[in-house]
Design a protein around this motif. Structure first.
Motif, PDB file in Angstrom:
ATOM      1  N   LYS A   1       0.900  -1.142  -0.007  1.00 15.85           N
ATOM      2  CA  LYS A   1      -0.062  -0.109  -0.089  1.00 15.85           C
ATOM      3  C   LYS A   1       0.814   1.297  -0.152  1.00 15.85           C
ATOM      4  O   LYS A   1       0.601   2.371  -0.790  1.00 15.85           O
ATOM      5  CB  LYS A   1      -1.016  -0.045   1.161  1.00 15.85           C
ATOM      6  CG  LYS A   1      -2.244  -0.752   0.892  1.00 15.85           C
ATOM      7  CD  LYS A   1      -3.068  -0.612   2.060  1.00 15.85           C
ATOM      8  CE  LYS A   1      -4.396  -1.608   1.734  1.00 15.85           C
ATOM      9  NZ  LYS A   1      -5.392  -1.456   2.695  1.00 15.85           N
ATOM     10  N   PRO A   2       1.940   1.435   0.798  1.00 20.42           N
ATOM     11  CA  PRO A   2       2.582   2.553   1.034  1.00 20.42           C
ATOM     12  C   PRO A   2       3.399   2.616  -0.545  1.00 20.42           C
ATOM     13  O   PRO A   2       3.635   3.697  -1.182  1.00 20.42           O
ATOM     14  CB  PRO A   2       3.805   2.279   1.658  1.00 20.42           C
ATOM     15  CG  PRO A   2       3.148   1.377   2.838  1.00 20.42           C
ATOM     16  CD  PRO A   2       2.167   0.610   2.168  1.00 20.42           C
ATOM     17  N   TYR A   3       3.874   1.687  -1.211  1.00 21.39           N
ATOM     18  CA  TYR A   3       4.423   1.633  -2.607  1.00 21.39           C
ATOM     19  C   TYR A   3       3.382   2.295  -3.348  1.00 21.39           C
ATOM     20  O   TYR A   3       3.859   3.063  -4.288  1.00 21.39           O
ATOM     21  CB  TYR A   3       4.820   0.246  -3.033  1.00 21.39           C
ATOM     22  CG  TYR A   3       5.524  -0.028  -4.240  1.00 21.39           C
ATOM     23  CD1 TYR A   3       6.652   0.074  -4.450  1.00 21.39           C
ATOM     24  CD2 TYR A   3       4.443  -0.348  -5.307  1.00 21.39           C
ATOM     25  CE1 TYR A   3       7.441   0.051  -5.667  1.00 21.39           C
ATOM     26  CE2 TYR A   3       5.087  -0.669  -6.739  1.00 21.39           C
ATOM     27  CZ  TYR A   3       6.450  -0.420  -6.562  1.00 21.39           C
ATOM     28  OH  TYR A   3       7.029  -0.518  -7.892  1.00 21.39           O
ATOM     29  N   LEU A   4       2.298   1.690  -3.703  1.00 21.52           N
ATOM     30  CA  LEU A   4       1.258   2.494  -4.426  1.00 21.52           C
ATOM     31  C   LEU A   4       1.028   3.804  -3.978  1.00 21.52           C
ATOM     32  O   LEU A   4       0.809   4.670  -5.069  1.00 21.52           O
ATOM     33  CB  LEU A   4      -0.097   1.409  -4.241  1.00 21.52           C
ATOM     34  CG  LEU A   4      -0.220   0.218  -5.224  1.00 21.52           C
ATOM     35  CD1 LEU A   4      -1.323  -0.490  -5.017  1.00 21.52           C
ATOM     36  CD2 LEU A   4       0.271   0.387  -6.798  1.00 21.52           C
ATOM     37  N   GLN A   5       0.957   4.338  -2.908  1.00 25.38           N
ATOM     38  CA  GLN A   5       0.610   5.442  -2.266  1.00 25.38           C
ATOM     39  C   GLN A   5       1.709   6.330  -3.130  1.00 25.38           C
ATOM     40  O   GLN A   5       1.563   7.589  -3.481  1.00 25.38           O
ATOM     41  CB  GLN A   5       0.526   5.640  -0.762  1.00 25.38           C
ATOM     42  CG  GLN A   5      -0.012   6.873  -0.367  1.00 25.38           C
ATOM     43  CD  GLN A   5      -1.112   7.308  -0.919  1.00 25.38           C
ATOM     44  OE1 GLN A   5      -2.065   6.543  -1.316  1.00 25.38           O
ATOM     45  NE2 GLN A   5      -1.399   8.605  -1.378  1.00 25.38           N
ATOM     46  N   ALA A   6       3.064   5.903  -2.948  1.00 24.72           N
ATOM     47  CA  ALA A   6       4.242   6.679  -3.420  1.00 24.72           C
ATOM     48  C   ALA A   6       4.084   6.886  -4.795  1.00 24.72           C
ATOM     49  O   ALA A   6       4.167   7.966  -5.329  1.00 24.72           O
ATOM     50  CB  ALA A   6       5.401   6.030  -2.915  1.00 24.72           C
ATOM     51  N   HIS A   7       3.549   5.948  -5.578  1.00 23.26           N
ATOM     52  CA  HIS A   7       3.207   6.010  -7.008  1.00 23.26           C
ATOM     53  C   HIS A   7       2.226   6.953  -7.166  1.00 23.26           C
ATOM     54  O   HIS A   7       2.172   8.042  -8.112  1.00 23.26           O
ATOM     55  CB  HIS A   7       3.156   4.815  -7.436  1.00 23.26           C
ATOM     56  CG  HIS A   7       4.414   3.973  -8.016  1.00 23.26           C
ATOM     57  ND1 HIS A   7       5.154   4.310  -9.041  1.00 23.26           N
ATOM     58  CD2 HIS A   7       5.058   3.139  -7.337  1.00 23.26           C
ATOM     59  CE1 HIS A   7       6.243   3.466  -9.090  1.00 23.26           C
ATOM     60  NE2 HIS A   7       6.207   2.582  -8.003  1.00 23.26           N
ATOM     61  N   LYS A   8       1.293   6.885  -6.468  1.00 24.34           N
ATOM     62  CA  LYS A   8      -0.044   7.878  -6.626  1.00 24.34           C
ATOM     63  C   LYS A   8       0.439   9.272  -6.612  1.00 24.34           C
ATOM     64  O   LYS A   8       0.101  10.129  -7.115  1.00 24.34           O
ATOM     65  CB  LYS A   8      -1.090   7.372  -5.773  1.00 24.34           C
ATOM     66  CG  LYS A   8      -2.286   8.204  -6.006  1.00 24.34           C
ATOM     67  CD  LYS A   8      -3.553   7.782  -5.246  1.00 24.34           C
ATOM     68  CE  LYS A   8      -4.911   8.669  -5.261  1.00 24.34           C
ATOM     69  NZ  LYS A   8      -5.750   8.066  -4.313  1.00 24.34           N
ATOM     70  N   THR A   9       1.069   9.360  -5.407  1.00 20.98           N
ATOM     71  CA  THR A   9       1.668  10.812  -4.881  1.00 20.98           C
ATOM     72  C   THR A   9       2.759  11.411  -6.057  1.00 20.98           C
ATOM     73  O   THR A   9       2.574  12.511  -6.404  1.00 20.98           O
ATOM     74  CB  THR A   9       2.537  10.953  -3.661  1.00 20.98           C
ATOM     75  OG1 THR A   9       1.560  10.294  -2.764  1.00 20.98           O
ATOM     76  CG2 THR A   9       2.795  12.276  -3.298  1.00 20.98           C
ATOM     77  N   GLU A  10       3.446  10.579  -6.593  1.00 19.97           N
ATOM     78  CA  GLU A  10       4.683  10.892  -7.668  1.00 19.97           C
ATOM     79  C   GLU A  10       3.578  11.520  -8.983  1.00 19.97           C
ATOM     80  O   GLU A  10       3.758  12.208  -9.357  1.00 19.97           O
ATOM     81  CB  GLU A  10       5.497   9.809  -8.023  1.00 19.97           C
ATOM     82  CG  GLU A  10       6.414  10.129  -9.117  1.00 19.97           C
ATOM     83  CD  GLU A  10       7.252   8.854  -9.589  1.00 19.97           C
ATOM     84  OE1 GLU A  10       7.981   9.180 -10.470  1.00 19.97           O
ATOM     85  OE2 GLU A  10       7.112   7.933  -8.779  1.00 19.97           O
ATOM     86  N   ARG A  11       2.605  10.623  -9.217  1.00 19.56           N
ATOM     87  CA  ARG A  11       1.798  10.902 -10.160  1.00 19.56           C
ATOM     88  C   ARG A  11       0.987  12.209 -10.267  1.00 19.56           C
ATOM     89  O   ARG A  11       0.887  12.757 -11.295  1.00 19.56           O
ATOM     90  CB  ARG A  11       0.832   9.491 -10.643  1.00 19.56           C
ATOM     91  CG  ARG A  11      -0.204   9.876 -12.025  1.00 19.56           C
ATOM     92  CD  ARG A  11      -1.182   8.859 -12.039  1.00 19.56           C
ATOM     93  NE  ARG A  11      -1.941   8.999 -10.915  1.00 19.56           N
ATOM     94  CZ  ARG A  11      -3.240   8.562 -10.761  1.00 19.56           C
ATOM     95  NH1 ARG A  11      -3.495   7.505 -11.638  1.00 19.56           N
ATOM     96  NH2 ARG A  11      -4.174   8.450  -9.755  1.00 19.56           N
TER      97      ARG A  11
END
Length: 184
Positions: free
Chosen positions: A131-141
């Motif tokens: 989940k944190p990995y996806l959240q980081a990608h979402k934030t980056e996007r």
């Protein structure tokens, strides 16, 4: 058993994500259908496979059966329902190959979208770092989108300012020309 686990681990490293629209023709995945993760299902799946490849054996420690399930789900996404012409022949003593084939066959008519969703949910359940990995990608996007919008706004503003300066310069030239005519 250790050799079997190593073979499954090697097969996981060779996993790849095909563009679903080009694999088995399932059109049930909407291009604009964002999941609970904040991404389209295909993007969440792509990130999940990438995460799994990077973290397997490090942040993710799965049982043999769990690995087989994830490999089978990936095959289902890539190739659709089990077909002997897609699956390589396995030898009589190839326990891991037989297990993989049976796991894939066990998925039956599971849709591509369902296989993607199950892969992502299994990975989420197995590894709390997903989940944190996806959240980081979402934030980056979101940050990239914000920067893109700011850049567009900056360009529009520069263009408007340039046009305003051109209009002002033309007006100044017109006034000077009128003043010269008046003096003559």
């Amino acid at each position: 058993m250790a050799a079997e686990v190593d073979q499954v681990g090697d097969s996981i490293k060779s996993l790849h994500v095909n563009d679903v629209s080009q694999t088995n023709g399932n059109s049930e995945i909407s291009e604009n259908d964002e999941t609970e993760w904040g991404f389209e299902l295909q993007e969440v799946y792509r990130l999940a496979v990438k995460f799994f490849k990077e973290k397997e054996g490090k942040a993710i420690h799965l049982t043999y059966k769990d690995r087989l399930r994830l490999v089978a789900l990936t095959k289902q996404v890539s190739h659709g329902r089990y077909r002997p012409d897609v699956s390589p022949d396995v030898g009589f003593l190839d326990v891991v190959g037989n297990d993989r084939r049976q796991a894939w066959q066990g998925l039956g008519e599971m849709s591509t979208a369902a296989a993607m969703e199950e892969f992502v949910s299994h990975l989420d359940r197995f590894c709390p770092l997903f989940k944190p990995y996806l959240q980081a990608h979402k934030t980056e996007r979101e940050e990239k989108e914000r920067q893109r919008i700011e850049e567009e706004q900056r360009k529009v503003k520069e263009m408007e300012e340039s046009q305003q300066r051109q209009r002002e310069e033309k007006e100044r030239q017109r006034i000077e020309e009128e003043q010269r005519k008046v003096k003559e």
